[in-house]
Every structure is written in structure tokens, then in C-alpha cells.
Design an enzyme around this catalytic site. Structure first.
Site, short mmCIF file in Angstrom:
data_model
loop_
_atom_site.label_atom_id
_atom_site.label_comp_id
_atom_site.label_asym_id
_atom_site.label_seq_id
_atom_site.Cartn_x
_atom_site.Cartn_y
_atom_site.Cartn_z
N HIS A 347 0.85 -1.20 0.00
CA HIS A 347 0.00 0.00 0.00
C HIS A 347 0.89 1.25 0.00
O HIS A 347 1.76 1.41 0.85
CB HIS A 347 -0.94 0.00 1.20
CG HIS A 347 -1.98 1.08 1.09
ND1 HIS A 347 -3.18 0.89 0.44
CD2 HIS A 347 -1.96 2.38 1.48
CE1 HIS A 347 -3.85 2.03 0.44
NE2 HIS A 347 -3.14 2.94 1.07
N ALA A 348 0.64 2.15 -0.94
CA ALA A 348 1.51 3.31 -1.15
C ALA A 348 1.57 4.20 0.10
O ALA A 348 0.56 4.44 0.75
CB ALA A 348 1.01 4.13 -2.33
N HIS A 381 2.80 14.35 -0.37
CA HIS A 381 3.12 14.19 1.07
C HIS A 381 4.56 14.61 1.34
O HIS A 381 4.85 15.34 2.30
CB HIS A 381 2.95 12.74 1.50
CG HIS A 381 1.53 12.28 1.63
ND1 HIS A 381 0.59 12.96 2.37
CD2 HIS A 381 0.88 11.19 1.13
CE1 HIS A 381 -0.57 12.30 2.32
NE2 HIS A 381 -0.41 11.23 1.58
N TYR A 515 -9.44 11.40 3.69
CA TYR A 515 -9.55 11.24 2.23
C TYR A 515 -10.86 11.85 1.72
O TYR A 515 -10.92 12.37 0.61
CB TYR A 515 -9.46 9.77 1.82
CG TYR A 515 -8.18 9.12 2.30
CD1 TYR A 515 -6.95 9.46 1.75
CD2 TYR A 515 -8.19 8.17 3.32
CE1 TYR A 515 -5.77 8.88 2.19
CE2 TYR A 515 -7.02 7.57 3.75
CZ TYR A 515 -5.81 7.93 3.19
OH TYR A 515 -4.65 7.35 3.64
O1 X8Z Z 1 -4.25 5.31 1.06
C1 X8Z Z 1 -4.22 6.14 0.19
C2 X8Z Z 1 -2.88 6.67 -0.32
C3 X8Z Z 1 -1.85 6.69 0.73
S1 X8Z Z 1 -2.13 7.91 1.93
C4 X8Z Z 1 -2.40 5.80 -1.46
N1 X8Z Z 1 -5.37 6.55 -0.41
C5 X8Z Z 1 -6.67 6.03 0.00
C6 X8Z Z 1 -6.83 4.58 -0.39
O2 X8Z Z 1 -6.05 4.07 -1.19
O3 X8Z Z 1 -7.78 3.94 0.09
C7 X8Z Z 1 -5.48 7.56 -1.44
C8 X8Z Z 1 -6.94 7.63 -1.79
C9 X8Z Z 1 -7.67 6.89 -0.72
ZN ZN Z 2 -1.91 9.85 1.19
#
Ligand code: X8Z
Ligand code: ZN
Length: 606
Positions: A347-348, A381, A515
Site C-alpha cells: 500500500h503506497a 506528502h 480522504y
Molecule cells: O491510502 C491512500 C494513499 C496513501 S495515503 C495511497 N489513499 C486512499 C486509499 O487508497 O484507500 C489515497 C486515496 C484513498
Molecule cells: Zn496519502
């Protein structure tokens, strides 16, 4: 973003804090704390947290990029240490509650109390238990894999690709169910985590952990909930129109026995493992005769972009706004590609290891247009972290957490065809008649996300408050999915399942309302920055690429970090003190009109 811990100064800081509080074996009455004591306490607490954060960040980085029993244990140990000292300091901060203090000092004490998203009780055994649970939950998610009926073992990124591209309902259903086998074992751990963290939050004076999370928005926790309802009310009509159209088109493709015209949409058909953003089913639902005529994923391949090229391109957008290039260490220390030989958390995420210059991202980049946007998100970020690095430790954070999540996305809204042509990624800017197609793609990604962004914490907050009991975890999850998203489970689910655990942020204990806020804020910021950049066209065609003026306004807001209420920062950046969803409505106005035409004669709602 991360504040963690190192050994030596802990004892010092605790001793100082305890002596100020008049604790210890001394039975004489404690002297009244003074504003000077408060200033000294905060100074010492900041020094301690700053120093201790480095070691724990490193342990966590190693764990997430190399998951083993050993790294899990080391990460849990340093997390435990960091939490122990922060909880201790947060408790000590209460001794200054009655004093009239300089507003900045008061703000720091408030930030200290809210510093942990998973506050442990003071008790050392319970703290250790919580640290272990939290490391275990993260590891269970990170190691998750599924072996298909055909015998192929798939990691989550591989499954994500198939969810995006397959149009075979049986295959989609198999993967949808298969991935969710990762989470039932998490359930007892999660339940215990809730108990322990609630006790921690209560020790700090909050009703429960949900109330603590809602208290970090420069307004009362109840006012914040009302604010969320207001913003969702602004967007819901647009979402309902999109939902209506998408359901009708999916019904045409899969048949009404799979997608009933008056029911929530089955969750496996929306191009994403969690049905949270729907851009991958553009081919099924996009307007005919308004196709933009290019596909970014294909164009990246045509131009031979590898993962690093994609990151370089995203960096180039930020430098065009006047931000410094990323440091050389970023390129050496980041993880761009999924390692073949070990488990990692794919997960990024974006990291700031030393609260100064050691910024990095950790991703398992796929060479797709979707991931190109995620790279911008993550670099946002890092750029934010670097912008506020000279703030005092307790102000090294975003205006509110929605701002942190919004920055990179705001910039990615400027990745328009005009910009892609400037980059040499496409040869021709599509004619305005293709705007509807581009708007639809964007709406599938962004508008579709908004109710999901809201409901994850609606579920968690009710779990934390006890309104949802452990016996109702899964059924309550699906009730909220249906209520907000109009999406349903494709097969019957029971309490033997734990579907919230199959979403990273639940075992990872990352708050999710950020988010939702980011999806509102990014359009608000984009609209305003476009004005600053002097772009007078429609906002969905605007790109702030290369605008010094827009870059300066952004930098000014980012540098403030968490040092002032977010309303002040928003005013600096946009001239408004309120979060406002009218920008997203403006952006999609042409699409809304088209959707209304398409939906005539259809039965909308669920
Ligand atoms: O978790 C994230 C980022 C890292 S802060 C990739 N996001 C949420 C997800 O993937 O559920 C970005 C959009 C929503
Ligand atoms: Zn993020």
C-alpha cells in the site's frame, strides 16, 4: 508525518514531567504549575519526540519493506516505546489545563494530547499488548495472498490489476471473495485493539477513540460531524446521478439478473477491489462519441516509461511550481518496485525518516495511468513534509489531515491533456467535444470515491463508541456501504467474515475521513490556484503547471504546517475559511447535465 522515539531522552523527559506534576513518592502538595513550567515542559517534550521518532521510523520502514517475525518484533518494540513516552507526556500536559497560556503554547499542548492515532493506556503491559496487535494486524494485511481455483498465487497488486481489467463476473467474484479471506483472523485482534485504544483515549479525557479523532479539526467534535454531513449533502446529488448511470450501463453489460435496476450495485463489478473508485470501468460506462482518444496507461508504455521515469515526471510538476528537486537520498532509499523475494506492505505511503531531508516513498508501482496519479499523491506528502520541517516538532503536520491527502491530488488535477502534450506523452490535445469523456473518467475516480471516503470512519466511530458491537461488525459495515454508496456485497456475508479488515486502513489504523476531506479540498484548491495562475478557461481544462504564482501560494500555506487553525491556512490558500464542495460541482457541471439527460426515464436510487 511520523513522530517516533529513541531511548536515552525518555527517562529525562519523564522525570522532568513527573517533577512538574509533583508526582513520585513525595507526599507534600505539588506547587501550582506556572506558564513558564508549561513552556519548559513543551520544549523538552518536543526535543524528546523529535529524537525518538527517528529510531521508530527506521524500524517501521524496515518492517514494512521486509516483513518477517524479527522485523515485526523490532517494529513493535520501538512503537511501544514511542507510544509509552507520548502517552506519558500527553497525560502530563493535563497539568496545565487550567492555566491561561500563550495561544501557540496552548496549541502545542493540544497537539500533544492528540498526537497518537492509537493511544495506549498508561499500563505498560497493555501498551505492549497494543503494540503487538498493531504490528500483527499490519503484517497480516501485508502478507495477504490468494491462490485462485486455477492454482495461481496472487498478491494484492496482481489482484488489483485483474479487478481493473476483467469483465468476467465469475472471475471478479472469485477474487473479490478470495482477497477477503485475509481478514477473518484479524477480527479478535481488532476487537481487542478497540478495547485497548478506547481505554487509552479515555485516559486522556475523551469519551472514546472516535471522539478523540474528531477533536483534531480546530472545532468541537460534534461540529465537525455536522460539517461532514453538510459537505456530503453538497455532493450527494451528483453522486446519485453518477450511480444511476453506472448501474444502468453495468446492467446492460452484465444483465439485469446480475445488476438489478433498483438495487445497490454488486461490489465486484466496479473495477476496484473495494469499489472505492471506478475509473477502471470507463470503457463500460463512458459516453460514446466523446472519447478522449488516448489512454494514459498505453501512452506510458508507448513512451517506454518505467517506474522511475514516472516518479521523475511527477517530480517535474512540483519543480515547475518552484519547489526544490527531491534529494539524492530519495532516489536511493525509496521503494518503487515490488521486491520479488519477500513480503512487503505494498500500500503506497510517503515517509519522512528524520523530520528533515530523508524523505521517501514506498510503493509497488504498476505502469498505469492510475498509478501515475498515486505517485503525484505520494510526492505531495513528501513536498508537504519538507515544507514544514522548520516548524517546531509539534507543528510539523498539515493544517488538517485532509490537506496532507489533498496536495498531491490537487497537482494531479493539473495533469490535463494540454500538460501531457507539453510532456510529450500525447501528440494531440483532444478537441473540446471530448471533454465529457475526460470528465466522466475523473468523476468515476473522484466523485465515486466520496461516499466511501465518508463511510469507513462512520463505521469505525460507531465501533469505537460501542454503537456497533463486535457481533455486528460485518453487517453494520454492509449497511453503511449500502446507505452511502448504494453498493452491496455480491454474495451473502455473515459475522464469520470481517470485510472492513480487507481494507488497508482498518488493520493499519489510519483514519479515513482525511480522504473524504481531501476529495473536497483538492477541487477547491485547484479552482483557486487556477485563478491565481491566471487561467480563465473552464476549471477542468486548467493546468497550473509552471505557474510561479500558484506555486508561491501553495508553498506559503504548506510552510505553516499545523501552527495555526486550518481555517487560517485555507484562507491564505483560497481566500475562504470554509471547506466548500461547490468547486467539485462546478468542475463536473457539464457532466451533471449529460447525466441528467441519460438518466431520463431511468429509475434512480436504491
Ligand atoms: O491510502 C491512500 C494513499 C496513501 S495515503 C495511497 N489513499 C486512499 C486509499 O487508497 O484507500 C489515497 C486515496 C484513498
Ligand atoms: Zn496519502
Amino acid at each position: 508525518m511520523r513522530l517516533f522515539t529513541r531511548a536515552t531522552p525518555i527517562a529525562l523527559a519523564i522525570t522532568a514531567a513527573l517533577s512538574l506534576a509533583g508526582c513520585g513518592n513525595d507526599q507534600t502538595k505539588a506547587p501550582q504549575a506556572t506558564p513558564e513550567d508549561a513552556a519548559q515542559f513543551v520544549q523538552q517534550a518536543e526535543a524528546t519526540l523529535a529524537e525518538l521518532s527517528v529510531e521508530a521510523s527506521r524500524a517501521e520502514w524496515i518492517y514494512q519493506t521486509y516483513i518477517t517475525e524479527d522485523t515485526a518484533s523490532l517494529a513493535a518494540d520501538s512503537g511501544e516505546k514511542y507510544t509509552a513516552i507520548t502517552v506519558e507526556l500527553a497525560h502530563q500536559a493535563a497539568q496545565f489545563d487550567e492555566l491561561t497560556l500563550d495561544p501557540q503554547l496552548r496549541r502545542k499542548l493540544d497537539k500533544l494530547k492528540l498526537a497518537l492515532t492509537l493511544p495506549a493506556p498508561l499500563d505498560a503491559d497493555q501498551n505492549a499488548e497494543l503494540a503487538k496487535i498493531s504490528a500483527d494486524l499490519g503484517g497480516m494485511y501485508g502478507k495477504g495472498k490468494y491462490t485462485t481455483n486455477a492454482g495461481k498465487m496472487l498478491t494484492l497488486p496482481a489482484m488489483g490489476q485483474i479487478m481493473a481489467s476483467s469483465r468476467d463476473a465469475d472471475e471478479l467474484l472469485e477474487l473479490w471473495q478470495g482477497w477477503r479471506e485475509v481478514s477473518p483472523p484479524m477480527r479478535p485482534l481488532y476487537q481487542r485493539q478497540v478495547e485497548l485504544a478506547n481505554a487509552g483515549a479515555q485516559g486522556l479525557g475523551f469519551d472514546d477513540l472516535g471522539q478523540m479523532w474528531r477533536s483534531n479539526y480546530d472545532m468541537g467534535p460534534d461540529a465537525f460531524s455536522t460539517e461532514l454531513d453538510r459537505l456530503w449533502g453538497q455532493v450527494k446529488p451528483l453522486y446519485d446521478s453518477l450511480h444511476c448511470h453506472v448501474r444502468a450501463k453495468l446492467g446492460e453489460h452484465y444483465g439485469e439478473e446480475v445488476v438489478a435496476p433498483d438495487q445497490p450495485i454488486p461490489a465486484h463489478l466496479l473495477g476496484n477491489m473495494w469499489a472505492q473508485s471506478w475509473g477502471n470501468i470507463y470503457d463500460l460506462v463512458g459516453p460514446q462519441n466523446a472519447d478522449p482518444g488516448f489512454d494514459l496507461t498505453e501512452q506510458l508504455a508507448v513512451h517506454n516509461y518505467d517506474e522511475k521515469d514516472m516518479v521523475k515526471a511527477a517530480e517535474g510538476f512540483f519543480t515547475s511550481l518552484g519547489f526544490e528537486p527531491l534529494p539524492e537520498t530519495f532516489w536511493r532509499r525509496s521503494q518503487f518496485v515490488q521486491p520479488r523475494d519477500r513480503d512487503v506492505v505494498c500500500h503506497a505511503s510517503a515517509w519522512d525518516l528524520d523530520n528533515k531531508d530523508d524523505i521517501r516513498i514506498k510503493m509497488c508501482i504498476q505502469r498505469t495511468g492510475e498509478e501515475f496519479a498515486v505517485i503525484h499523491h505520494e510526492l505531495g506528502h513528501n513536498i508537504y513534509q519538507r515544507a514544514y520541517k522548520d516548524q517546531p516538532t509539534l507543528f510539523q503536520g498539515s493544517a488538517n489531515d485532509g490537506f496532507h491527502e489533498a496536495l498531491g491530488d490537487t497537482v494531479a488535477l493539473s495533469v490535463t491533456p494540454k500538460y501531457l502534450k507539453q510532456m510529450g506523452l500525447i501528440d494531440q490535445v483532444p478537441d473540446e467535444s471530448a471533454d465529457l469523456g475526460l470528465l466522466m473518467k475523473m468523476a468515476l475516480d473522484k466523485v465515486a470515491f466520496i461516499p466511501f471516503g465518508l463511510l469507513v470512519d462512520q463505521w469505525r466511530w460507531q465501533v469505537f463508541s460501542g454503537q456497533i458491537t463486535p457481533e455486528q461488525y460485518n453487517q453494520a459495515w454492509w449497511q453503511l456501504r449500502e446507505k452511502y454508496q448504494g453498493v452491496k456485497a455480491p454474495v451473502a456475508r455473515t459475522e464469520a467474515d470481517f470485510d472492513p479488515g480487507a481494507k488497508y486502513h482498518v488493520p493499519g489504523n489510519t483514519p479515513y475521513t482525511r480522504y473524504f476531506l481531501a476529495h473536497i479540498l483538492q477541487f477547491q484548491l485547484h479552482r483557486s490556484l487556477c485563478e491565481t495562475a491566471g487561467d480563465e478557461g473552464s476549471i477542468h481544462r486548467c493546468s497550473i503547471y509552471g505557474s510561479d504564482d500558484a506555486g508561491k501560494v501553495l508553498a506559503k500555506g504548506l510552510e505553516m504546517g499545523a501552527s495555526q487553525p486550518w481555517q487560517d491556512t485555507l484562507e491564505v490558500m483560497t481566500g475562504s475559511r470554509d471547506m466548500d464542495a461547490t468547486a467539485i460541482i462546478d468542475y463536473f457541471a457539464p457532466l451533471q447535465q449529460w447525466l441528467d439527460e441519460q438518466n431520463q426515464g431511468r429509475q434512480c436510487g436504491w
